[in-house]
Design a protein around this motif. Sequence first.
Motif, PDB file in Angstrom:
ATOM      1  N   HIS B  52       0.836  -1.203   0.000  1.00 26.47           N
ATOM      2  CA  HIS B  52       0.000   0.000   0.000  1.00 26.47           C
ATOM      3  C   HIS B  52       0.864   1.244   0.000  1.00 26.47           C
ATOM      4  CE1 HIS B  52      -0.137   1.431   4.390  1.00 26.47           C
ATOM      5  NE2 HIS B  52       0.781   0.513   4.344  1.00 26.47           N
ATOM      6  N   TYR B  53       0.225   2.395  -0.020  1.00 26.93           N
ATOM      7  CA  TYR B  53       0.905   3.696  -0.076  1.00 26.93           C
ATOM      8  C   TYR B  53       0.640   4.378   1.264  1.00 26.93           C
ATOM      9  CZ  TYR B  53       1.960   8.308  -2.337  1.00 26.93           C
ATOM     10  OH  TYR B  53       2.469   9.538  -2.702  1.00 26.93           O
ATOM     11  N   GLN B 119     -10.460   3.063  -5.389  1.00 29.81           N
ATOM     12  CA  GLN B 119      -9.846   4.346  -5.029  1.00 29.81           C
ATOM     13  C   GLN B 119      -8.720   4.253  -3.998  1.00 29.81           C
ATOM     14  OE1 GLN B 119     -11.216   7.267  -6.592  1.00 29.81           O
ATOM     15  NE2 GLN B 119     -12.239   5.658  -7.752  1.00 29.81           N
ATOM     16  N   ALA B 120      -8.668   3.181  -3.233  1.00 23.43           N
ATOM     17  CA  ALA B 120      -7.666   3.117  -2.165  1.00 23.43           C
ATOM     18  C   ALA B 120      -6.397   2.428  -2.692  1.00 23.43           C
ATOM     19  CB  ALA B 120      -8.223   2.364  -0.959  1.00 23.43           C
ATOM     20  N   PRO B 121      -5.230   3.041  -2.457  1.00 28.75           N
ATOM     21  CA  PRO B 121      -3.992   2.525  -3.050  1.00 28.75           C
ATOM     22  C   PRO B 121      -3.431   1.274  -2.349  1.00 28.75           C
ATOM     23  CG  PRO B 121      -3.515   4.510  -1.797  1.00 28.75           C
ATOM     24  CD  PRO B 121      -5.006   4.320  -1.737  1.00 28.75           C
ATOM     25  N   PHE B 122      -4.034   0.135  -2.723  1.00 33.75           N
ATOM     26  CA  PHE B 122      -3.537  -1.191  -2.317  1.00 33.75           C
ATOM     27  C   PHE B 122      -3.266  -1.978  -3.591  1.00 33.75           C
ATOM     28  CE2 PHE B 122      -6.490  -0.199   1.206  1.00 33.75           C
ATOM     29  CZ  PHE B 122      -5.698  -0.472   2.311  1.00 33.75           C
TER      30      PHE B 122
END
Lengths: 85, 151
Positions: B52-53, B119-122
């Motif tokens: 992830h970020y 939308q979530a950076p995984f």
Amino acid sequence: MKLHLRFFASIREGLGVAQEEIVIPDSVKTIADLRAFLTMRGAPWSDVLSKDRVLRCALNQQMVSADTTLLEGAEIAFFPPVTGG
Amino acid sequence: MPVRIQEQDFDLSTEIANLRSGNGSVGAVAIFIGTVRDLNDGTAVRQMTLEHYPGMTEAALQSIIDHAKGRWDLHQALIVHRVGPLQPLDQIVLVAVTSAHRGEAFAACEFIMDYLKTQAPFWKKEDTPNGARWVDARVSDDEALARWTKT
């Protein structure tokens, strides 16, 4: 302009780089310009950041479109479409 | 904290007890748990690693919760997402929503998951008998998201 670049997942692996500090010329104004500028470094940059690849980008940790204007000192991230959950 | 990113597993009962704690106006709890399958695109999956970020992930998830709260009358929303190495059968993600009535809770839970997926950076990397591979984003996830923009 000075930027902090970050790369994630398959992009990071393809480039062999997780992050770097970069100074870009004045002609590079948008995310799309930056991507094109980086591909001019040659392989693997030209392949991994190629226009044919679907990429997402973030400016200061907010997902943005390719026509977004760069900001001095910004953190710019390139990554593939997300696959969490 | 309504958003947590962690390597360790989570316990559903504990999370729900904390979410409902002392709030007599909660009449509905909707929950989604995502788990690791042992097969994807016809290939066995031995293990997967979630990247992830840091920083952006938490902000993106909080923003999704804020949007859900703006759209429905919710009491609480919780997202717990695991990162690092995971095995088949492991829990990956928990979304839990409390509200007065079930309609809001069901809808908000699904909305949060659909936004999280796109939308979530995984990013998931699977370890298969043919080697490691990054999981591609699904068109069906974008289609699921598009439902919420129709009014």
